[in-house]
Design an enzyme around this catalytic site. Sequence first.
Site, short mmCIF file in Angstrom:
data_model
loop_
_atom_site.label_atom_id
_atom_site.label_comp_id
_atom_site.label_asym_id
_atom_site.label_seq_id
_atom_site.Cartn_x
_atom_site.Cartn_y
_atom_site.Cartn_z
N ASP A 194 15.05 -15.09 -21.88
CA ASP A 194 16.36 -14.54 -21.50
C ASP A 194 16.26 -13.18 -20.80
O ASP A 194 17.27 -12.67 -20.32
CB ASP A 194 17.26 -14.39 -22.74
N LYS B 206 24.63 -10.64 -23.73
CA LYS B 206 25.13 -11.80 -23.00
C LYS B 206 25.88 -12.77 -23.91
O LYS B 206 25.71 -12.78 -25.13
CB LYS B 206 23.99 -12.52 -22.29
#
Length: 295
Positions: free
Chosen positions: A140, A16
Amino acid sequence: MAGKPLKKVVVEAPVKLNLALDIIGLSANGYHEVDMIMQAVGLYERVEVIRSMGYALRCPGSPVPANDKNTATKVAEAFFRETGLLAGADITLHKRVPTRAGLGGGSADAAGVLVALNAMYSARLSLQEMCKIGLAAGSDVPFSLMGGTARARGIGEKLSALPALPPCWFTIAMPEKGVSTPLAYKRYDELGSPVHPDMPALLSSLKAGELARFAGGMKNALEHASGGDTTTQIKQLFMEQGALGAMMTGSGAAVFGLFPEKGPAQNAAERLRNRVPHVFLAPPVQTGPRVVESY
């Protein structure tokens, strides 16, 4: 009739970028509360899982410790604890991104392991159920499971899907020295930040599909605390090469430029290849981890 049990599952899990990151306070348990726009990109960790009765973890060619503190091990243990399955997993992580980069490689690994185990043992867990298990391994991990473009709040676990970015490319550069996430937040507590993203404006430009306006508003409140001279130099090179915006991702140390087309992004990558240890070129992607091989 039930299908033949799977012996091996291979998953590719995208890492990401944080396209915006703000820190808005501290939670009751002492964690920093954040407001972020996150984006999965076409740069993948490869996770191989083999059916087993015990646990084993390998990270060939990587400095990442293959022990019980690894997110892959944590999430595997959480999966079997939550499902009640009396089984195990032999896990191999083929790391593509460097550590301490802010790219979420460890979270991608954990997400990949969950997707692989869910398929291997026919657990039929929903995305929501996997996100709950994944959160125990890292804040996350839920986004890494979801993929695409999303706003993340709380400690990163409160997710809402956002419109996809217009077509674009990212050039990602990782300096020689990484950044410790706990140290970055500690320095933020000491130094604060002169930079905070205007989240309503970013969300408005994203909804309208205005890539240049969105890229120009990208900001990272941690950059002042954990970025350095190298961060500034890389950002400047990206802008000189035609990036619409450039920013450090997460707690660092990787820096990315957002380009409207692949050609300028490739040119920027070439300019950086002899200056930093790692350079990647990737488009945004709208999916999370996917099974690419199973038998």
